[in-house]
Design a protein around this motif. Structure first.
Motif, PDB file in Angstrom:
ATOM      1  N   ILE A 153       0.841  -1.197   0.000  1.00  0.00           N
ATOM      2  CA  ILE A 153       0.000   0.000   0.000  1.00  0.00           C
ATOM      3  C   ILE A 153       0.874   1.244   0.000  1.00  0.00           C
ATOM      4  N   LYS A 154       0.586   2.158  -0.905  1.00  0.00           N
ATOM      5  CA  LYS A 154       1.326   3.420  -0.957  1.00  0.00           C
ATOM      6  C   LYS A 154       0.365   4.571  -0.793  1.00  0.00           C
ATOM      7  N   PHE A 155       0.655   5.438   0.167  1.00  0.00           N
ATOM      8  CA  PHE A 155      -0.162   6.617   0.391  1.00  0.00           C
ATOM      9  C   PHE A 155       0.398   7.796  -0.402  1.00  0.00           C
ATOM     10  N   SER A 156      -0.509   8.613  -0.926  1.00  0.00           N
ATOM     11  CA  SER A 156      -0.103   9.811  -1.661  1.00  0.00           C
ATOM     12  C   SER A 156       0.548  10.809  -0.707  1.00  0.00           C
ATOM     13  N   GLY A 157       1.416  11.652  -1.257  1.00  0.00           N
ATOM     14  CA  GLY A 157       2.089  12.644  -0.436  1.00  0.00           C
ATOM     15  C   GLY A 157       3.182  12.052   0.435  1.00  0.00           C
ATOM     16  N   LYS A 158       3.567  10.792   0.154  1.00  0.00           N
ATOM     17  CA  LYS A 158       4.618  10.089   0.906  1.00  0.00           C
ATOM     18  C   LYS A 158       4.309   9.999   2.401  1.00  0.00           C
ATOM     19  N   GLU A 159       3.012   9.930   2.723  1.00  0.00           N
ATOM     20  CA  GLU A 159       2.609   9.817   4.122  1.00  0.00           C
ATOM     21  C   GLU A 159       2.842   8.412   4.662  1.00  0.00           C
ATOM     22  N   SER A 160       3.129   8.328   5.953  1.00  0.00           N
ATOM     23  CA  SER A 160       3.256   7.049   6.638  1.00  0.00           C
ATOM     24  C   SER A 160       1.917   6.702   7.290  1.00  0.00           C
ATOM     25  N   PHE A 161       1.637   5.418   7.426  1.00  0.00           N
ATOM     26  CA  PHE A 161       0.405   4.982   8.070  1.00  0.00           C
ATOM     27  C   PHE A 161       0.424   5.389   9.544  1.00  0.00           C
ATOM     28  N   SER A 162      -0.717   5.829  10.052  1.00  0.00           N
ATOM     29  CA  SER A 162      -0.767   6.221  11.463  1.00  0.00           C
ATOM     30  C   SER A 162      -1.914   5.568  12.230  1.00  0.00           C
ATOM     31  N   SER A 163      -2.882   5.001  11.523  1.00  0.00           N
ATOM     32  CA  SER A 163      -4.029   4.409  12.209  1.00  0.00           C
ATOM     33  C   SER A 163      -4.545   3.200  11.447  1.00  0.00           C
ATOM     34  N   LEU A 164      -4.905   2.161  12.198  1.00  0.00           N
ATOM     35  CA  LEU A 164      -5.464   0.939  11.624  1.00  0.00           C
ATOM     36  C   LEU A 164      -6.664   0.545  12.481  1.00  0.00           C
ATOM     37  N   GLU A 165      -7.836   0.397  11.871  1.00  0.00           N
ATOM     38  CA  GLU A 165      -9.027   0.020  12.619  1.00  0.00           C
ATOM     39  C   GLU A 165      -9.942  -0.837  11.751  1.00  0.00           C
ATOM     40  N   ILE A 166     -10.882  -1.518  12.385  1.00  0.00           N
ATOM     41  CA  ILE A 166     -11.820  -2.374  11.669  1.00  0.00           C
ATOM     42  C   ILE A 166     -13.235  -1.890  11.921  1.00  0.00           C
ATOM     43  N   ILE A 167     -13.974  -1.705  10.828  1.00  0.00           N
ATOM     44  CA  ILE A 167     -15.385  -1.334  10.897  1.00  0.00           C
ATOM     45  C   ILE A 167     -16.147  -2.343  10.054  1.00  0.00           C
ATOM     46  N   ASP A 168     -16.975  -3.144  10.704  1.00  0.00           N
ATOM     47  CA  ASP A 168     -17.699  -4.229  10.040  1.00  0.00           C
ATOM     48  C   ASP A 168     -16.707  -5.167   9.345  1.00  0.00           C
ATOM     49  N   ASP A 169     -16.784  -5.283   8.028  1.00  0.00           N
ATOM     50  CA  ASP A 169     -15.884  -6.182   7.299  1.00  0.00           C
ATOM     51  C   ASP A 169     -14.725  -5.436   6.649  1.00  0.00           C
ATOM     52  N   LEU A 170     -14.527  -4.188   7.031  1.00  0.00           N
ATOM     53  CA  LEU A 170     -13.486  -3.378   6.405  1.00  0.00           C
ATOM     54  C   LEU A 170     -12.338  -3.079   7.365  1.00  0.00           C
ATOM     55  N   ILE A 171     -11.126  -3.139   6.828  1.00  0.00           N
ATOM     56  CA  ILE A 171      -9.949  -2.659   7.548  1.00  0.00           C
ATOM     57  C   ILE A 171      -9.669  -1.259   7.035  1.00  0.00           C
ATOM     58  N   ILE A 172      -9.657  -0.289   7.928  1.00  0.00           N
ATOM     59  CA  ILE A 172      -9.451   1.104   7.548  1.00  0.00           C
ATOM     60  C   ILE A 172      -8.032   1.513   7.932  1.00  0.00           C
ATOM     61  N   LEU A 173      -7.259   1.912   6.947  1.00  0.00           N
ATOM     62  CA  LEU A 173      -5.890   2.370   7.154  1.00  0.00           C
ATOM     63  C   LEU A 173      -5.840   3.846   6.802  1.00  0.00           C
ATOM     64  N   SER A 174      -5.283   4.663   7.701  1.00  0.00           N
ATOM     65  CA  SER A 174      -5.338   6.103   7.452  1.00  0.00           C
ATOM     66  C   SER A 174      -4.101   6.832   7.931  1.00  0.00           C
ATOM     67  N   ALA A 175      -3.999   8.090   7.493  1.00  0.00           N
ATOM     68  CA  ALA A 175      -2.971   9.042   7.915  1.00  0.00           C
ATOM     69  C   ALA A 175      -3.641  10.418   7.899  1.00  0.00           C
ATOM     70  N   SER A 176      -2.871  11.479   7.940  1.00  0.00           N
ATOM     71  CA  SER A 176      -3.457  12.823   8.002  1.00  0.00           C
ATOM     72  C   SER A 176      -4.287  13.156   6.766  1.00  0.00           C
ATOM     73  N   GLN A 177      -3.791  12.752   5.574  1.00  0.00           N
ATOM     74  CA  GLN A 177      -4.448  13.133   4.331  1.00  0.00           C
ATOM     75  C   GLN A 177      -4.893  11.947   3.469  1.00  0.00           C
ATOM     76  N   ASN A 178      -4.667  10.730   3.977  1.00  0.00           N
ATOM     77  CA  ASN A 178      -5.046   9.534   3.229  1.00  0.00           C
ATOM     78  C   ASN A 178      -5.944   8.638   4.060  1.00  0.00           C
ATOM     79  N   ILE A 179      -6.866   7.973   3.395  1.00  0.00           N
ATOM     80  CA  ILE A 179      -7.672   6.937   4.043  1.00  0.00           C
ATOM     81  C   ILE A 179      -7.997   5.871   3.001  1.00  0.00           C
ATOM     82  N   ALA A 180      -7.792   4.620   3.385  1.00  0.00           N
ATOM     83  CA  ALA A 180      -8.040   3.511   2.464  1.00  0.00           C
ATOM     84  C   ALA A 180      -8.778   2.403   3.209  1.00  0.00           C
ATOM     85  N   ALA A 181      -9.620   1.674   2.473  1.00  0.00           N
ATOM     86  CA  ALA A 181     -10.394   0.593   3.072  1.00  0.00           C
ATOM     87  C   ALA A 181     -10.168  -0.699   2.289  1.00  0.00           C
ATOM     88  N   PHE A 182     -10.045  -1.812   3.048  1.00  0.00           N
ATOM     89  CA  PHE A 182      -9.804  -3.117   2.437  1.00  0.00           C
ATOM     90  C   PHE A 182     -10.737  -4.145   3.065  1.00  0.00           C
TER      91      PHE A 182
END
Length: 201
Positions: A153-182
């Motif tokens: 996984i590559k975040f735009s703006g060369k951001e590093s991952f800062s948060s990982l959480e699960i909502i229902d069947d999704l894994i949410i990975l985020s940083a200040s300006q990026n958020i992705a769901a898997f």
């Protein structure tokens, strides 16, 4: 220390003297990359990361539950979870399981998590997830194995991952300006959003 909320007096105060690196206790904080303390209400135990080991404290007496020189030799505790099998600890060397009775390491070798010092450990029921070399991996504690769940996984703006959480069947990975769901079962990317910084073109 354990303080009486009515009187403000100490019920007990932990004795750091048996621990050879007791002077480092004040540095074992979240801001220094250590895990937060964890309480196991079933056994009345407080798990506290100290320098390069994990300490188990009896909540009722304030006494250590493990031998200071032998128990809890985990290395720096980056993250931890109390499970029925033991205390699952993420350290720079990887994942290790600690016996709750003795503090001994259950596994002869840790589960390797590449770039563990930058990883995030997350529990979802009996399942655990972590970041390894830019991918989400699923951890099977019972069988001491890992499975790479997503592509790198590559975040735009060369951001590093800062948060990982699960909502229902999704894994949410985020940083200040990026958020992705898997999808947590297949690893398929559902969406990825990048929010540009204010004033940027």
């Amino acid at each position: 220390a354990n303080v009486n909320l009515s009187t403000g007096k100490d019920i007990w105060r932990f004795d750091w003297k048996p621990f050879k690196k007791a002077k480092d206790a004040s540095a074992s904080t979240l801001s220094k990359g250590f895990s937060a303390m964890k309480i196991d209400e079933e056994t009345n135990t407080l798990y506290f990361p100290l320098s390069d080991q994990l300490i188990a404290i009896d909540i009722n007496s304030g006494l250590p539950k493990w031998n200071p020189k032998k128990g809890g030799a985990t290395g720096k505790v980056l993250s931890m979870y109390v499970t029925k099998e033991g205390v699952l600890v993420l350290s720079p060397k990887g994942l290790q399981l600690v016996d709750k009775s003795s503090g001994n390491l259950v596994w002869k070798k840790p589960i390797k998590i590449k770039n563990a010092i930058e990883s995030i450990l997350l529990q979802d029921g009996d399942d655990f997830f972590a970041i390894s070399k830019g991918s989400i991996v699923k951890i099977d504690v019972a069988n001491k194995s890992t499975k790479v769940l997503t592509e790198k996984i590559k975040f735009s703006g060369k951001e590093s991952f800062s948060s990982l959480e699960i909502i229902d069947d999704l894994i949410i990975l985020s940083a200040s300006q990026n958020i992705a769901a898997f999808n947590k079962n297949t690893g398929k990317k559902i969406h990825h959003t990048y929010l540009k910084a204010p004033g940027s073109s």
